[in-house]
Design an enzyme around this catalytic site. Structure first.
Site, PDB file in Angstrom:
ATOM      1  N   ASP A  23       3.471  -0.400 -11.705  1.00 15.29           N
ATOM      2  CA  ASP A  23       2.868  -1.472 -12.505  1.00 15.29           C
ATOM      3  C   ASP A  23       3.926  -2.217 -13.322  1.00 15.29           C
ATOM      4  OD1 ASP A  23       0.787  -3.030 -13.385  1.00 15.29           O
ATOM      5  OD2 ASP A  23       0.206  -1.661 -15.005  1.00 15.29           O
ATOM      6  N   GLY A  24       3.637  -3.501 -13.578  1.00 14.42           N
ATOM      7  CA  GLY A  24       4.480  -4.289 -14.484  1.00 14.42           C
ATOM      8  C   GLY A  24       5.359  -5.333 -13.812  1.00 14.42           C
ATOM      9  N   ASN A  25       5.164  -5.540 -12.511  1.00 17.30           N
ATOM     10  CA  ASN A  25       5.987  -6.551 -11.815  1.00 17.30           C
ATOM     11  C   ASN A  25       5.798  -7.943 -12.414  1.00 17.30           C
ATOM     12  OD1 ASN A  25       6.647  -4.552 -10.044  1.00 17.30           O
ATOM     13  ND2 ASN A  25       5.439  -5.328  -8.326  1.00 17.30           N
ATOM     14  N   ARG A  27       4.583  -8.939 -15.420  1.00 16.69           N
ATOM     15  CA  ARG A  27       5.092  -9.114 -16.788  1.00 16.69           C
ATOM     16  C   ARG A  27       6.619  -9.103 -16.807  1.00 16.69           C
ATOM     17  NH1 ARG A  27       1.988  -4.327 -19.116  1.00 16.69           N
ATOM     18  NH2 ARG A  27       1.575  -4.064 -16.897  1.00 16.69           N
ATOM     19  N   HIS A  40       7.258  -9.160  -7.906  1.00 16.63           N
ATOM     20  CA  HIS A  40       6.848  -8.330  -6.759  1.00 16.63           C
ATOM     21  C   HIS A  40       8.016  -8.123  -5.789  1.00 16.63           C
ATOM     22  CE1 HIS A  40       2.862  -8.310  -8.259  1.00 16.63           C
ATOM     23  NE2 HIS A  40       2.587  -9.570  -7.985  1.00 16.63           N
ATOM     24  N   SER A  68      -4.692  -2.436  -5.015  1.00 17.63           N
ATOM     25  CA  SER A  68      -6.010  -1.830  -5.233  1.00 17.63           C
ATOM     26  C   SER A  68      -7.102  -2.762  -4.713  1.00 17.63           C
ATOM     27  CB  SER A  68      -6.225  -1.581  -6.729  1.00 17.63           C
ATOM     28  OG  SER A  68      -6.398  -2.807  -7.417  1.00 17.63           O
ATOM     29  N   THR A  69      -8.303  -2.223  -4.529  1.00 18.55           N
ATOM     30  CA  THR A  69      -9.412  -3.119  -4.108  1.00 18.55           C
ATOM     31  C   THR A  69      -9.657  -4.170  -5.204  1.00 18.55           C
ATOM     32  OG1 THR A  69     -10.997  -1.515  -4.945  1.00 18.55           O
ATOM     33  CG2 THR A  69     -10.623  -1.489  -2.586  1.00 18.55           C
ATOM     34  N   ARG A  74      -7.289 -11.186  -7.656  1.00 20.95           N
ATOM     35  CA  ARG A  74      -6.195 -11.995  -8.231  1.00 20.95           C
ATOM     36  C   ARG A  74      -6.165 -13.383  -7.585  1.00 20.95           C
ATOM     37  NH1 ARG A  74      -1.032  -8.226  -9.736  1.00 20.95           N
ATOM     38  NH2 ARG A  74      -2.244  -6.687 -10.888  1.00 20.95           N
ATOM     39  N   LEU A 134      10.720  12.913   4.152  1.00 17.99           N
ATOM     40  CA  LEU A 134       9.729  12.460   3.177  1.00 17.99           C
ATOM     41  C   LEU A 134       8.532  11.786   3.857  1.00 17.99           C
ATOM     42  CD1 LEU A 134       9.104  11.787   0.094  1.00 17.99           C
ATOM     43  CD2 LEU A 134      10.142   9.571   0.557  1.00 17.99           C
ATOM     44  N   GLU A 210       0.113  16.514 -13.437  1.00 11.45           N
ATOM     45  CA  GLU A 210       0.738  16.177 -14.714  1.00 11.45           C
ATOM     46  C   GLU A 210       0.936  14.663 -14.746  1.00 11.45           C
ATOM     47  OE1 GLU A 210       1.287  18.299 -17.158  1.00 11.45           O
ATOM     48  OE2 GLU A 210       0.480  19.916 -15.898  1.00 11.45           O
TER      49      GLU A 210
HETATM   50  C1  IPE Z   1      -2.860  -0.869 -10.582  1.00 10.27           C
HETATM   51  O1  IPE Z   1      -2.248  -1.890 -11.297  1.00 10.27           O
HETATM   52  C2  IPE Z   1      -2.803  -1.174  -9.126  1.00 10.27           C
HETATM   53  C3  IPE Z   1      -1.479  -1.144  -8.534  1.00 10.27           C
HETATM   54  C4  IPE Z   1      -0.367  -0.785  -9.120  1.00 10.27           C
HETATM   55  C5  IPE Z   1      -1.417  -1.505  -7.157  1.00 10.27           C
HETATM   56  P1  IPE Z   1      -3.089  -3.075 -11.927  1.00 10.27           P
HETATM   57  O2  IPE Z   1      -2.138  -3.935 -12.648  1.00 10.27           O
HETATM   58  O3  IPE Z   1      -3.940  -3.711 -10.912  1.00 10.27           O
HETATM   59  O4  IPE Z   1      -4.030  -2.272 -12.941  1.00 10.27           O
HETATM   60  P2  IPE Z   1      -4.813  -2.747 -14.238  1.00 10.27           P
HETATM   61  O5  IPE Z   1      -5.601  -3.953 -13.857  1.00 10.27           O
HETATM   62  O6  IPE Z   1      -3.807  -3.067 -15.283  1.00 10.27           O
HETATM   63  O7  IPE Z   1      -5.655  -1.570 -14.628  1.00 10.27           O
HETATM   64  C1  IPE Z   2       2.002  -4.132 -10.052  1.00  8.97           C
HETATM   65  O1  IPE Z   2       2.428  -5.111 -10.936  1.00  8.97           O
HETATM   66  C2  IPE Z   2       1.854  -4.614  -8.636  1.00  8.97           C
HETATM   67  C3  IPE Z   2       0.458  -4.810  -8.190  1.00  8.97           C
HETATM   68  C4  IPE Z   2      -0.605  -4.492  -8.850  1.00  8.97           C
HETATM   69  C5  IPE Z   2       0.281  -5.386  -6.878  1.00  8.97           C
HETATM   70  P1  IPE Z   2       1.426  -6.139 -11.562  1.00  8.97           P
HETATM   71  O2  IPE Z   2       1.305  -7.310 -10.644  1.00  8.97           O
HETATM   72  O3  IPE Z   2       0.132  -5.496 -11.913  1.00  8.97           O
HETATM   73  O4  IPE Z   2       2.179  -6.574 -12.869  1.00  8.97           O
HETATM   74  P2  IPE Z   2       1.556  -6.767 -14.321  1.00  8.97           P
HETATM   75  O5  IPE Z   2       0.855  -5.496 -14.656  1.00  8.97           O
HETATM   76  O6  IPE Z   2       0.631  -7.928 -14.238  1.00  8.97           O
HETATM   77  O7  IPE Z   2       2.728  -7.014 -15.184  1.00  8.97           O
HETATM   78 MG    MG Z   3      -0.552  -4.550 -13.566  1.00 11.14          MG
END
Ligand code: IPE
Ligand code: IPE
Ligand code: MG
Length: 251
Positions: A23-25, A27, A40, A68-69, A74, A134, A210
């Protein structure tokens, strides 16, 4: 220091199965004044690094939450960019996966992905199926609630067909109907970007995993971050409901 912690963790128990919520790509990119899509693309680099780092440590299973579904909701251009990125990454990486003895698997509603992605995935899965290092599991169009509901549906069908009776259904039987049934227990979950939630990922499978949360955004997550997470994992007492004294006596 980086080498120290690596040597330390190699002397301890390396988790057999690690799951990651990448998560966080978005932002990460926006904080740099860039488009989310750039984040991404950068995130793929971290995937590469994690696959190599996990292989090197002897992790047997790495499950990555890639889409995710809920992510279908988006903006369409972001969804399309992610699908294209999946296709181009698979195409570019399959040779390297083979070289590193990595076997690819998927979980999720992959039939909902564009045909091009499905074809590319089928190809990469087929090409890597003999690899014994792996196991890389990509969660794509994945929803744990869907997977659990689907397992219930399959069991109900088996009851209706008189293949099993309701009394046969227990935790083990239920587990065999999940898309993760061939993988060992998840021992460590890592989520990047500072969100402390599971976001519909592996709800059943994480029952006794964990959990490790780091504020680092996925594109900045690296080997050292992984080593720290494993170090943290190794210093926890996994009690599984027992007392600390019992665990110490068992050792
Ligand atoms: C969870 O991240 C899904 C993936 C990393 C693929 P999201 O960015 O979609 O999750 P929420 O919306 O913050 O819970
Ligand atoms: C995770 O990064 C990748 C996917 C969910 C596909 P995000 O796209 O959720 O990045 P943030 O959370 O909006 O920063
Ligand atoms: Mg996210």
């Amino acid at each position: 220091m980086a080498q120290d912690i690596k040597n330390q963790i190699l002397a301890g128990k390396i988790p057999e199965h690690i799951a990651m919520i990448m998560d966080g790509n978005g932002r990460w990119a926006q904080e740099k004044g860039m488009d989310r899509i750039f984040g991404h693309h950068q995130g793929v680099e971290t995937v590469r690094r994690m696959v190599e780092a996990c292989s090197e440590l002897g992790v047997k299973y790495l499950t990555l939450y890639a889409f995710s579904t809920e992510n279908w909701a988006r903006p369409i251009h972001e969804v399309n960019a992610l699908m294209e990125l999946l296709v181009s990454t698979l195409r570019a990486e399959v040779e390297k996966l083979n070289k590193n003895n990595v076997r690819l698997h998927t979980i999720g509603r992959t039939h909902d992905l564009p045909g091009k992605c499905q074809d590319e995935l089928d190809e990469a899965i087929a090409q890597t199926q003999a690899n014994t290092g792996l196991n890389l599991v990509l969660a794509l169009s994945y929803s744990s609630k869907w997977d659990i509901a689907n397992a219930a549906k399959k069991l109900a069908e088996a009851v209706e067909a008189k293949e099993i009776s309701p009394g046969d259904i227990d935790e083990e039987k239920f587990r065999t109907q999940l898309s993760t049934c061939n993988f060992p227990e998840v021992e460590l979950l890592i989520r990047t970007s500072g969100e402390n939630r599971i976001s519909n990922f592996l709800l059943w499978e994480l029952a006794y995993a964990e959990l490790y949360f780091t504020k680092t955004h996925w594109p900045d997550f690296n080997e050292e971050g992984l080593h720290k997470a494993i170090h943290d994992f190794q210093n926890r007492e996994r009690r599984f409901g027992k007392t600390s004294e019992q665990i110490k006596n068992d050792q």
